[in-house]
Scaffold this active site. Structure first.
Site, PDB file in Angstrom:
ATOM      1  N   LEU A  95     -46.413   0.597  58.167  1.00  0.00           N
ATOM      2  CA  LEU A  95     -46.370  -0.490  57.303  1.00  0.00           C
ATOM      3  C   LEU A  95     -44.956  -0.670  56.683  1.00  0.00           C
ATOM      4  O   LEU A  95     -44.265   0.205  56.278  1.00  0.00           O
ATOM      5  CB  LEU A  95     -47.352  -0.016  55.929  1.00  0.00           C
ATOM      6  CG  LEU A  95     -48.900  -0.264  55.935  1.00  0.00           C
ATOM      7  CD1 LEU A  95     -49.404   0.461  57.464  1.00  0.00           C
ATOM      8  CD2 LEU A  95     -49.546   0.229  54.952  1.00  0.00           C
TER       9      LEU A  95
ATOM     10  N   VAL B 243     -46.263   4.731  55.678  1.00  0.00           N
ATOM     11  CA  VAL B 243     -45.670   3.795  54.686  1.00  0.00           C
ATOM     12  C   VAL B 243     -44.125   4.021  54.876  1.00  0.00           C
ATOM     13  O   VAL B 243     -43.766   5.003  54.880  1.00  0.00           O
ATOM     14  CB  VAL B 243     -46.213   3.893  53.472  1.00  0.00           C
ATOM     15  CG1 VAL B 243     -45.770   2.834  52.355  1.00  0.00           C
ATOM     16  CG2 VAL B 243     -47.687   3.999  53.153  1.00  0.00           C
ATOM     17  N   CYS B 244     -43.532   2.868  55.080  1.00  0.00           N
ATOM     18  CA  CYS B 244     -41.890   3.079  55.103  1.00  0.00           C
ATOM     19  C   CYS B 244     -41.291   3.163  53.845  1.00  0.00           C
ATOM     20  O   CYS B 244     -41.668   2.424  52.943  1.00  0.00           O
ATOM     21  CB  CYS B 244     -41.370   1.796  55.741  1.00  0.00           C
ATOM     22  SG  CYS B 244     -39.571   1.586  55.702  1.00  0.00           S
ATOM     23  N   ILE B 245     -40.666   4.483  53.672  1.00  0.00           N
ATOM     24  CA  ILE B 245     -40.131   4.709  52.476  1.00  0.00           C
ATOM     25  C   ILE B 245     -39.124   3.658  51.685  1.00  0.00           C
ATOM     26  O   ILE B 245     -39.190   3.542  50.670  1.00  0.00           O
ATOM     27  CB  ILE B 245     -39.770   6.202  52.560  1.00  0.00           C
ATOM     28  CG1 ILE B 245     -39.312   6.706  51.130  1.00  0.00           C
ATOM     29  CG2 ILE B 245     -38.253   6.070  53.307  1.00  0.00           C
ATOM     30  CD1 ILE B 245     -39.130   8.412  50.763  1.00  0.00           C
TER      31      ILE B 245
ATOM     32  N   ALA C 126     -41.073   0.788  50.754  1.00  0.00           N
ATOM     33  CA  ALA C 126     -42.171   1.367  49.529  1.00  0.00           C
ATOM     34  C   ALA C 126     -41.431   1.402  48.180  1.00  0.00           C
ATOM     35  O   ALA C 126     -41.818   1.189  47.169  1.00  0.00           O
ATOM     36  CB  ALA C 126     -42.724   2.512  50.031  1.00  0.00           C
TER      37      ALA C 126
END
Lengths: 133, 130
Positions: free
Chosen positions: B39, B77-79, B82
């Site tokens: 994501l 989820v891409c940090i 995010a």
């Protein structure tokens, strides 16, 4: 075995976050020792324009980062000619990006290649992973 | 075939997540492998467990959580994306001194390297975006 990655940049730099977050992926990809190339087409050609000033819009000017791409072993940056023409731009309006060839006494070589839409199709067909932003 | 999936747009606003979900389900049903779902951009918003869509509509996050459980999907989820958008797991919330976390069950937060690795490992990386 290195794969051929192509990142396709199609959006203007500040209207959306795609350009900035694309650049973040590109820089990370360098750590994986893959063969990385970039395309700038459609409004994406504006990402490389010289002299960007973002003070008045309160956003960070990230365009200086593109000049570091050569240090990340990114030697092939393709600009679609039709996209430049349609916007009244020429290569002179864009940053001059280079890489240093260690096999040629660290000579600076152009990273930017002006290509036609047709040539771009051939380049894309030759890739293994294409990510579009 | 081994697929990797990238989702670049948020839920409900854009078709990308729905299409990615349908594609992933269909690929699994045909016996293909899904190496990872990554994501990115507003796509990270697909991982919030605090969304409350109308009851007569699909719940996109719950659909992913369910599919993750059934197939042990790797939902990442891409940090960086995010953090910008206020998506935090418990560890991240603590680290950043925030008073809440909102990552749904079945998702994990990790770095952009996971996307590049997915491109390397999968036979095909399929990008769902605008």
């Amino acid at each position: 075995m290195a794969k051929k990655f192509l990142f396709v940049n199609r959006k203007a730099p500040y209207g959306t976050i795609y350009a900035l977050e694309s650049l973040e992926v590109v820089l990370i990809s360098a750590a994986f020792e893959q063969v990385v190339s970039l395309v700038f087409m459609d409004d994406g050609v504006y990402e490389l324009t010289k002299g960007q000033k973002t003070d008045a819009i309160g956003m960070k000017n990230f365009s200086p980062t593109y000049s570091a791409l050569g240090d990340y072993e990114i030697k092939n940056i393709y600009i679609e000619k039709e996209s430049l023409d349609a916007r009244g731009l020429t290569l002179d309006d864009l940053q001059h990006l280079v890489w240093e060839d260690e096999d040629d006494d660290w000579a600076e070589k152009d990273s930017i290649h002006l290509v036609s839409s047709k040539e771009l199709a051939t380049i894309m067909a030759d890739q293994e992973v294409i990510i579009t932003f | 075939m081994k697929f990797a999936i990238q989702i670049n747009e948020g839920p409900y606003q854009h078709q990308a997540s729905d299409s990615a979900y349908q594609f992933t389900r269909a690929a699994l049903a045909k016996g293909h492998e899904i190496f990872r779902v990554f994501l990115y951009h507003d796509g990270v918003n697909n991982a919030t467990r605090l969304a409350v869509p109308p009851q007569d509509d699909r719940n996109i996050t719950q659909q992913w959580t369910k599919l993750q459980k059934e197939h042990e999907l790797d939902l990442v989820v891409c940090i960086a994306a995010a953090q910008r958008r206020g998506l935090l797991d418990e560890d991240e919330a603590k680290r950043q001194g925030k008073d809440a976390n909102n990552i749904a069950e079945g998702f994990r937060i990790s770095g952009l390297g996971q996307l590049i690795e997915a491109g390397i490992e999968a036979d095909r990386l399929v990008v769902f975006g605008d």
